[in-house]
Design a protein around this motif. Structure first.
Motif, short mmCIF file in Angstrom:
data_model
loop_
_atom_site.label_atom_id
_atom_site.label_comp_id
_atom_site.label_asym_id
_atom_site.label_seq_id
_atom_site.Cartn_x
_atom_site.Cartn_y
_atom_site.Cartn_z
N ALA A 70 -12.17 29.01 -51.97
CA ALA A 70 -12.02 30.45 -51.78
C ALA A 70 -11.74 31.18 -53.09
CB ALA A 70 -10.89 30.73 -50.79
N GLN A 71 -11.27 30.46 -54.11
CA GLN A 71 -10.96 31.08 -55.40
C GLN A 71 -12.14 31.05 -56.37
OE1 GLN A 71 -8.39 29.13 -53.78
NE2 GLN A 71 -7.86 31.22 -53.15
N THR A 72 -13.23 30.39 -55.98
CA THR A 72 -14.39 30.31 -56.87
C THR A 72 -15.23 31.57 -56.75
OG1 THR A 72 -15.68 29.17 -55.17
CG2 THR A 72 -14.48 27.81 -56.76
N THR A 73 -16.15 31.74 -57.69
CA THR A 73 -16.99 32.93 -57.68
C THR A 73 -18.26 32.68 -56.87
OG1 THR A 73 -18.23 34.47 -59.06
CG2 THR A 73 -18.13 32.21 -59.83
N SER A 74 -18.70 33.70 -56.17
CA SER A 74 -19.93 33.61 -55.39
C SER A 74 -21.08 34.37 -56.04
CB SER A 74 -19.70 34.15 -53.97
OG SER A 74 -19.30 35.51 -54.02
N GLN A 75 -20.81 34.99 -57.20
CA GLN A 75 -21.82 35.74 -57.92
C GLN A 75 -21.94 35.21 -59.35
OE1 GLN A 75 -23.68 38.16 -56.47
NE2 GLN A 75 -22.56 37.88 -54.54
N ALA B 11 -25.44 27.82 -52.85
CA ALA B 11 -25.94 29.08 -52.29
C ALA B 11 -27.39 29.34 -52.69
CB ALA B 11 -25.05 30.24 -52.75
N ALA B 12 -27.71 29.03 -53.94
CA ALA B 12 -29.06 29.31 -54.44
C ALA B 12 -30.11 28.37 -53.86
CB ALA B 12 -29.06 29.22 -55.97
N THR B 13 -29.71 27.15 -53.55
CA THR B 13 -30.68 26.16 -53.06
C THR B 13 -30.72 26.05 -51.54
OG1 THR B 13 -29.03 24.39 -53.32
CG2 THR B 13 -30.56 24.76 -55.15
N ASP B 14 -29.76 26.64 -50.85
CA ASP B 14 -29.71 26.54 -49.39
C ASP B 14 -31.02 26.94 -48.70
OD1 ASP B 14 -27.42 25.26 -48.66
OD2 ASP B 14 -26.23 27.07 -48.34
N PRO B 15 -31.71 28.00 -49.16
CA PRO B 15 -32.97 28.37 -48.50
C PRO B 15 -34.04 27.28 -48.57
CG PRO B 15 -32.15 30.19 -49.83
CD PRO B 15 -31.32 29.00 -50.19
N PHE B 16 -33.86 26.31 -49.46
CA PHE B 16 -34.84 25.24 -49.63
C PHE B 16 -34.38 23.92 -49.00
CE2 PHE B 16 -35.08 28.28 -53.08
CZ PHE B 16 -36.43 28.55 -53.19
N MET B 17 -33.21 23.94 -48.37
CA MET B 17 -32.61 22.71 -47.85
C MET B 17 -32.89 22.48 -46.36
SD MET B 17 -30.84 20.86 -50.07
CE MET B 17 -30.21 21.01 -51.78
N GLY C 141 -31.25 19.56 -42.57
CA GLY C 141 -30.61 19.78 -41.28
C GLY C 141 -30.42 21.26 -41.01
N THR C 142 -29.88 21.55 -39.84
CA THR C 142 -29.76 22.93 -39.41
C THR C 142 -28.39 23.54 -39.69
OG1 THR C 142 -29.13 22.19 -37.19
CG2 THR C 142 -31.46 22.63 -37.58
N ASN C 143 -27.42 22.71 -40.09
CA ASN C 143 -26.08 23.23 -40.35
C ASN C 143 -25.98 23.84 -41.75
OD1 ASN C 143 -25.06 22.36 -37.85
ND2 ASN C 143 -24.70 20.30 -38.65
N ALA C 144 -25.09 24.80 -41.91
CA ALA C 144 -24.91 25.47 -43.20
C ALA C 144 -24.33 24.54 -44.25
CB ALA C 144 -24.01 26.69 -43.03
N THR C 145 -23.79 23.40 -43.83
CA THR C 145 -23.17 22.46 -44.77
C THR C 145 -23.95 21.16 -44.89
OG1 THR C 145 -21.75 21.68 -42.96
CG2 THR C 145 -20.85 23.38 -44.42
N ASP C 146 -25.27 21.22 -44.64
CA ASP C 146 -26.09 20.02 -44.69
C ASP C 146 -26.71 19.75 -46.06
OD1 ASP C 146 -25.78 18.80 -42.24
OD2 ASP C 146 -27.34 19.99 -41.27
N SER C 147 -26.53 20.65 -47.01
CA SER C 147 -27.08 20.45 -48.35
C SER C 147 -26.54 19.16 -48.96
CB SER C 147 -26.71 21.63 -49.26
OG SER C 147 -27.00 21.35 -50.61
N SER C 148 -27.39 18.47 -49.69
CA SER C 148 -26.99 17.22 -50.35
C SER C 148 -26.04 17.48 -51.51
CB SER C 148 -28.23 16.49 -50.87
OG SER C 148 -28.98 17.31 -51.75
#
Length: 366
Positions: free
Chosen positions: A37-42, A72-78, A82-89
Motif C-alpha cells: 500500500a505504500q508503493t507507487t502505482s504511477q 500493472a503494466a503487464t496484466d493486460p497480457f497475462m 488465469g482469470t484472477n487479478a493475482t494470476d500474473s507470474s
C-alpha cells in the motif's frame, strides 16, 4: 481433506500480517505483499531528473514499486495465466522481496551501519547484503527491460541511483545489457513474448507454459549473473551460507517445472521459508525457534543440494530432462509440492519418480 501441513500453512498466511500472532515468515499484509500500500502505482511518482526516471533500488519501497508497476503494466497480457487479478507470474517477486525484508536479510550484515535494522532505516537495503545484492538482479534488470520494451510508457528512460562508494552495479539498460547480455536478452524475450502471445493461435495452457518458460529462463540467468555478489557471503554464518546456496539450487527445479508463481501459490511456498537469518549451530530439522514447516524446508533444500553435489550435478540434469513436456512439468510441480508440503513424502520416492519420468521422456510420445 487437505493435508495437515497445508492447513497449518493456511493458518500462517491468515495471520501473516500480525507479527505478534504469527509463527511463520511474514510475507503478507491485508492479503498483499508487505508494504504494498505504500508503493507507487504511477511511474511518474518515482524520482525524475531531466526527464529520466532515477529510482533508488536500495530503498525498499522503490524496489517494491518496480514490481507493482511491472505487474500493472503487464496484466493486460497475462490472460493465459488465469482469470484472477493475482494470476500474473510476476507476483512471486514482490513476495520474495517482502520475505527478505521481514526476515532481516536486507539489513547490513556487517553491523557497520543501521541500514535495514529496526533501530535504523527500516526501508534501507544494504549494499553489503548478499540477499539484497542477488535480488538486485531480479528487480532492477527486469524493470530496465520492461521500460525498454515500452511497458512503462513510450520512450521511458531509467537511470538507477547508486549509493556513494558503491560502483559494482549496472544502472541503465545499455550498461546492464553490456555487462549481462544473456540476462537482459532473456528479460527482453519474456516481455516481448507477452506481447506476441496475444496474437498466438495456441491454446491458453500452451501459451501459459511457454510464457512461464520465458519468465523462468530470465530468472535463472539473472541468478547466474548475481554470482558477482558472492564476496558478500563472508558476512554470514556457515549455516546461512549453506542455506543461501541451497536456496539458489532450488530455483533450478522450480524453473524447470515452470512453476506458476502467482500470488496464491507463491505465498504458500514463501511462508515455508525461515523467518530469520540462520545462525551458527542451526541445523535443520532441529532448529528450536523455527516451526516444523520452516525446518522441513531448510532440510529439504539442503538435501536436494547435497544429493546433487554428491551425484556430480546429475540430479539437476535428470530433473531438467524429466521436465520435457507440458504434462511432465505439471507432474513435476505436483512433486515439488509434495516434497515441500508433505513431510511424509520420502526423498527416495522423489528420486525414483524422477528416474521414471526421465525414461518416459525418451519415449517417441515425447
Amino acid at each position: 481433506m487437505p493435508h495437515p501441513t497445508v492447513l497449518g500453512i493456511c493458518r500462517c498466511l491468515l495471520l501473516a500480517y500480525a507479527v505478534s500472532l504469527s509463527s511463520c515468515a511474514v510475507i503478507l499484509e491485508n492479503g498483499m505483499p508487505i508494504q504494498w500500500a505504500q508503493t507507487t502505482s504511477q511511474v511518474t511518482d518515482l524520482p525524475i531528473q531531466n526527464g529520466v526516471l532515477t529510482p533508488d533500488p536500495w530503498h525498499f519501497l522503490h524496489r517494491m514499486s518496480f514490481y507493482r508497476l511491472m505487474i500493472a503494466a503487464t496484466d493486460p497480457f497475462m490472460g493465459p495465466m488465469g482469470t484472477n487479478a493475482t494470476d500474473s507470474s510476476l507476483w512471486g517477486l514482490p513476495l520474495q522481496l517482502g520475505w527478505l525484508l521481514t526476515s532481516g536479510r536486507l539489513a547490513d550484515p556487517t553491523g557497520a551501519t543501521t541500514c535495514g535494522l529496526q533501530t535504523g532505516d527500516t526501508m534501507c537495503i544494504s549494499t553489503q547484503s548478499w540477499w539484497g545484492c542477488v535480488n538486485y538482479f531480479a528487480s532492477a534488470l527486469p524493470f530496465l527491460s520492461a521500460a525498454k520494451q515500452g511497458f512503462l510508457g513510450p520512450e521511458v528512460q531509467v537511470q538507477m541511483q547508486v549509493p556513494a562508494g558503491v560502483g559494482d552495479f549496472c544502472t541503465t539498460y545499455a550498461n546492464c545489457s553490456a555487462r549481462y547480455p544473456d540476462a537482459m536478452s532473456k528479460w527482453d524475450a519474456f516481455f516481448q513474448g507477452l506481447k506476441a502471445a496475444t496474437a498466438s493461435p495456441l491454446p491458453d495452457n500452451e501459451k501459459k507454459d511457454s510464457l512461464l518458460g520465458l519468465y523462468w529462463a530470465a530468472h535463472i540467468v539473472s541468478t547466474d549473473a548475481s554470482a558477482e555478489c558472492n564476496a558478500r557471503l563472508s558476512h554470514y554464518s556457515s549455516a546461512e551460507v549453506s542455506f543461501a546456496h541451497s536456496w539458489l539450487s532450488s530455483a533450478e527445479y522450480i524453473a524447470a517445472a515452470h512453476f506458476h508463481s502467482n500470488l496464491e501459490r507463491s505465498a504458500l511456498f514463501m511462508s515455508l521459508l525461515p523467518r530469520r537469518i540462520l545462525r551458527v549451530g542451526d541445523s535443520a530439522p532441529n532448529i528450536s525457534d523455527l516451526n516444523e514447516e520452516e525446518n522441513h524446508t531448510v532440510y529439504v533444500f539442503s538435501w536436494m543440494k547435497n544429493i546433487n553435489t554428491l551425484l556430480g550435478g546429475s540430479l539437476v540434469r535428470l530433473w531438467r530432462s524429466a521436465m520435457c513436456s507440458v504434462n511432465t512439468r505439471e507432474k513435476g510441480r505436483e512433486m515439488l509440492e509434495q516434497l515441500l508440503l508433505n513431510p511424509n513424502f520420502a526423498t527416495h520416492t522423489f528420486l525414483s519418480i524422477i528416474t521414471g519420468m526421465t525414461t518416459s521422456c525418451l519415449s517417441p510420445l515425447y
